[in-house]
Design a protein around this motif. Sequence first.
Motif, PDB file in Angstrom:
ATOM      1  N   ASN A 175       0.800  -1.107  -0.029  1.00  0.00           N
ATOM      2  CA  ASN A 175       0.007  -0.039   0.148  1.00  0.00           C
ATOM      3  C   ASN A 175       0.708   1.233   0.106  1.00  0.00           C
ATOM      4  N   SER A 176       1.119   2.137  -1.175  1.00  0.00           N
ATOM      5  CA  SER A 176       1.716   2.909  -1.302  1.00  0.00           C
ATOM      6  C   SER A 176       1.377   4.393  -0.768  1.00  0.00           C
ATOM      7  N   ALA A 177       2.052   5.202  -0.383  1.00  0.00           N
ATOM      8  CA  ALA A 177       1.354   6.494   0.252  1.00  0.00           C
ATOM      9  C   ALA A 177       2.560   7.638   0.036  1.00  0.00           C
ATOM     10  N   SER A 178       1.941   8.892  -0.034  1.00  0.00           N
ATOM     11  CA  SER A 178       2.642   9.947   0.073  1.00  0.00           C
ATOM     12  C   SER A 178       2.255  10.721   1.443  1.00  0.00           C
ATOM     13  N   VAL A 179       3.324  10.909   2.256  1.00  0.00           N
ATOM     14  CA  VAL A 179       3.144  11.482   3.595  1.00  0.00           C
ATOM     15  C   VAL A 179       3.639  13.046   3.660  1.00  0.00           C
ATOM     16  N   LEU A 180       2.947  13.817   3.901  1.00  0.00           N
ATOM     17  CA  LEU A 180       3.263  15.295   4.202  1.00  0.00           C
ATOM     18  C   LEU A 180       3.527  15.674   5.393  1.00  0.00           C
ATOM     19  N   THR A 181       4.624  15.818   5.725  1.00  0.00           N
ATOM     20  CA  THR A 181       5.083  16.026   7.352  1.00  0.00           C
ATOM     21  C   THR A 181       4.438  17.496   7.800  1.00  0.00           C
ATOM     22  N   LEU A 182       4.309  17.525   9.125  1.00  0.00           N
ATOM     23  CA  LEU A 182       3.850  18.767   9.680  1.00  0.00           C
ATOM     24  C   LEU A 182       5.218  19.705   9.573  1.00  0.00           C
ATOM     25  N   PRO A 183       5.073  20.991   9.641  1.00  0.00           N
ATOM     26  CA  PRO A 183       6.113  21.950   9.713  1.00  0.00           C
ATOM     27  C   PRO A 183       6.883  21.646  11.262  1.00  0.00           C
ATOM     28  N   ALA A 321       4.375  17.034  -8.773  1.00  0.00           N
ATOM     29  CA  ALA A 321       3.254  16.665  -9.839  1.00  0.00           C
ATOM     30  C   ALA A 321       3.240  15.440 -10.097  1.00  0.00           C
ATOM     31  N   GLU A 322       4.580  14.975 -10.252  1.00  0.00           N
ATOM     32  CA  GLU A 322       4.749  13.413 -10.562  1.00  0.00           C
ATOM     33  C   GLU A 322       4.034  12.493  -9.219  1.00  0.00           C
ATOM     34  N   ILE A 323       4.067  12.743  -8.118  1.00  0.00           N
ATOM     35  CA  ILE A 323       3.628  11.847  -7.143  1.00  0.00           C
ATOM     36  C   ILE A 323       1.887  12.321  -7.079  1.00  0.00           C
ATOM     37  N   GLN A 324       1.711  13.632  -7.367  1.00  0.00           N
ATOM     38  CA  GLN A 324       0.223  13.791  -7.426  1.00  0.00           C
ATOM     39  C   GLN A 324      -0.628  13.310  -8.608  1.00  0.00           C
ATOM     40  N   TRP A 326       0.255  10.110  -9.497  1.00  0.00           N
ATOM     41  CA  TRP A 326      -0.035   8.806  -8.985  1.00  0.00           C
ATOM     42  C   TRP A 326      -0.977   8.775  -8.071  1.00  0.00           C
ATOM     43  N   ILE A 327      -1.179   9.705  -7.256  1.00  0.00           N
ATOM     44  CA  ILE A 327      -2.205   9.571  -6.399  1.00  0.00           C
ATOM     45  C   ILE A 327      -3.721   9.851  -7.175  1.00  0.00           C
ATOM     46  N   GLU A 328      -3.953  10.556  -7.979  1.00  0.00           N
ATOM     47  CA  GLU A 328      -4.958  10.774  -8.840  1.00  0.00           C
ATOM     48  C   GLU A 328      -5.378   9.563  -9.381  1.00  0.00           C
ATOM     49  N   ALA A 329      -4.003   8.767  -9.863  1.00  0.00           N
ATOM     50  CA  ALA A 329      -4.535   7.590 -10.631  1.00  0.00           C
ATOM     51  C   ALA A 329      -4.945   6.241  -9.887  1.00  0.00           C
ATOM     52  N   GLY A 330      -4.991   6.634  -8.470  1.00  0.00           N
ATOM     53  CA  GLY A 330      -5.151   5.530  -7.424  1.00  0.00           C
ATOM     54  C   GLY A 330      -4.071   4.585  -7.245  1.00  0.00           C
ATOM     55  N   GLN A 331      -2.810   4.907  -7.502  1.00  0.00           N
ATOM     56  CA  GLN A 331      -1.598   4.285  -7.482  1.00  0.00           C
ATOM     57  C   GLN A 331      -1.244   4.527  -5.960  1.00  0.00           C
ATOM     58  N   MET A 332      -1.429   5.539  -5.313  1.00  0.00           N
ATOM     59  CA  MET A 332      -0.850   5.881  -3.859  1.00  0.00           C
ATOM     60  C   MET A 332      -2.016   6.720  -3.288  1.00  0.00           C
ATOM     61  N   GLN A 333      -2.004   6.749  -1.723  1.00  0.00           N
ATOM     62  CA  GLN A 333      -2.745   7.367  -0.968  1.00  0.00           C
ATOM     63  C   GLN A 333      -2.016   8.602  -0.357  1.00  0.00           C
ATOM     64  N   SER A 334      -2.910   9.707  -0.204  1.00  0.00           N
ATOM     65  CA  SER A 334      -2.307  10.858   0.669  1.00  0.00           C
ATOM     66  C   SER A 334      -2.458  10.764   2.049  1.00  0.00           C
ATOM     67  N   ILE A 335      -1.172  10.907   2.761  1.00  0.00           N
ATOM     68  CA  ILE A 335      -1.346  11.031   3.997  1.00  0.00           C
ATOM     69  C   ILE A 335      -0.792  12.435   4.727  1.00  0.00           C
ATOM     70  N   SER A 336      -1.726  12.922   5.520  1.00  0.00           N
ATOM     71  CA  SER A 336      -1.468  14.400   5.795  1.00  0.00           C
ATOM     72  C   SER A 336      -2.033  14.581   7.279  1.00  0.00           C
ATOM     73  N   VAL A 337      -1.909  15.782   7.745  1.00  0.00           N
ATOM     74  CA  VAL A 337      -2.418  16.105   9.157  1.00  0.00           C
ATOM     75  C   VAL A 337      -3.683  17.254   8.928  1.00  0.00           C
ATOM     76  N   PRO A 338      -4.842  17.116   9.632  1.00  0.00           N
ATOM     77  CA  PRO A 338      -5.698  18.006   9.583  1.00  0.00           C
ATOM     78  C   PRO A 338      -5.138  19.484   9.559  1.00  0.00           C
ATOM     79  N   ARG A 339      -5.796  20.246   8.737  1.00  0.00           N
ATOM     80  CA  ARG A 339      -5.369  21.555   8.758  1.00  0.00           C
ATOM     81  C   ARG A 339      -5.156  22.383   9.921  1.00  0.00           C
ATOM     82  N   PRO A 340      -6.394  22.304  11.042  1.00  0.00           N
ATOM     83  CA  PRO A 340      -6.071  22.971  12.289  1.00  0.00           C
ATOM     84  C   PRO A 340      -4.838  22.668  12.853  1.00  0.00           C
TER      85      PRO A 340
END
Length: 694
Positions: A175-183, A321-324, A326-340
Amino acid sequence: MTTQRPALSEPIARVLPLLGVAHLDRLFDYSIPEAMQSTVQPGMRVRVRFAGRLVDALVVQRRRTSDHAGSLRPIERLISPDVVCDEHMFRLIDQLAERSAGIRSDIVRMAIPPRHAAAEKAGLFGDGRSWVDLYGSLVPVEQLCESSLSDANSAFFSYSNGPEYVSSVIHGTANSASVLTLPGEDSAFLAAVLAAATAWNGQQAGVLIVAPTQKVVDRVGAYLRTWVSAAQITEMTAAEGPNARYRRFLSILHGQARLVVGTRSAVLAPVQNLKLIVVLGESDDNLVDPRAPYLHARDVAKLRAEESEAALVTVGVHRSAEIQQWIEAGQMQSISVPRPTVGEHLPLIRALGETDLQREREAYSRGSRVPTLAFHAIRHALDASEPVLVQVPRRGYAPALSCSRCRTPARCRHCNGPLELPASGEAAVPRCRWCGASAGQFTCSACGNNSVRMSVIGQDRTVEELGHAFPGVPIISSGGESVRVEVPHKPSIVVATPGAEPRVAPQDKNSLVGLYGAAVMLDPWIVLGKEDLRANENAVRQWMQAISLVKPHADGGLAVLTADASLYSVQQVIRWDPERAAMSELASRKEAHFPPAATVAAVDGTAASIENLIDLAELPATTELLGPVELPPGVRLPAGMDKSEADSARRLIVRVPHEDAIALGSALKTAQAVRATQKNAGPLRVIMNPVRIG
């Protein structure tokens, strides 16, 4: 590595000679001498006689019969009894060569280091003990498994579906994913804790971490030592010598090394039972191999994860944009932290031009390279006993000069390269940035003037300016060949180029990282003004990486972008929405029909050599040809051309829809093989989806 030995009834070896020549990138049959019948196996390296000379070759297959009508030459000798390239790795090499219009022997060179006899004689590390036994501690394995898993769940607790994703990776789900880390959070820490948890809990799972630089590799290694010993971490970088590199390669090959950390070439390390690949800084140019076939570690990692049924994870504050795609093609999922939660960790981000009055007062006033807003941010952080980060886009003192009268760029009279001022002082003489020749008495080609001005100010000059503006404050420089890894948590100004920003030492033992009190990004017009398809993406990435090193707003953190706040890229940073920024970048690429929305090949050479290649290539019907035009400034010349021929260098862009990518790569590879058989074919270079198109 053990494999079943072939039967004695297969006396013929089909081998790939490692010649690095396009028209000989195919398999040849050799007979196996009787003395080697029981030892030669597919995946081993042998020596064969080819065109009258001895060359290295890779055994791909053993066969009963040969398609060759004549007599076969025998294999001369076996280089090593180790199977260095199994069928899965060779299949991956085959795919990469087809997609990149490259030669398989070039990829083999990247994947398999040269044999070193002393390393083979030394054997595996720790007298061949298993990876678990290399820990060398009285701490029970069960406790290590539990603590690493607990720390991984804690690290990913704030992320959407974070603990669930950790569990899926440990259980071997691809299960592949792109993790956007917290500042404020170190991406290297997230990569290390996920890797450690997988290695301890994943049923002898192999883990591979790929980083853009040695500095990041060192950070990952330091974090990993919280859960594993130094002996359990195998680093594969350019820092090792031939002996150490080959011994570590053998340790990986035989399954002893299960936790591998390295730079771009490590992406092809033969990790056994591979279950997790982590790529840090996935859009960093350092992940692109500068040698043919110019592979990007991110793309190799994706293919390898698919081949090995492993999870691929990219970690960082920004997304390409390359990772994005893959996400839009359903090949990866996006993992991030809620905006608040993200907002709680962000510093206050400000830019110039919030009102017309401020823009007029700061952006257009004299001596405003460090505007009032930035000056106050630096002073405020220093008064609070905090370090300050100042990011400048260029190294050197004055990397670009122009005529002081008409502003025409100053060029070298020998090679037409840009002139620079290498150091301060009246004795400093402008020199060429390309050939290094001294300019002597400069004469402007447009107006005849003999004086120059600094059109671009570099890191060294910025250190001088800030030293005058803030007397008595320590000024620390980081960039080029002198990159600082860490700076103390005390009042100082750190002047760094993008990617060379040092971390701040933690204030106490309970903190993983320290943070700056303020950050200032100078000369943003240099990054945004590049004639490059990825200029906006790179600018946003560099600014976000710098701002993520600053304290939250609640603790007084402030980041200043010395750019007009109305610019779209500046607004993306102020809003701090990397997901939407990646979506916007991908949408603009789709509109322009450029990677990753389409596949392009940059064909560099002379007008004649480019025309010859296109005439020979059976291109897909959907192909578009753009150019040829002059080679973009700053792009090195193809092999076979010297600087005196720079004016004749050209670039042709060959573009096809994304679904025809493999067909384009195959057609260009075949055409290059045909060209290689021709005399005086001329210099040529083919790069699939280059980082810099022009």
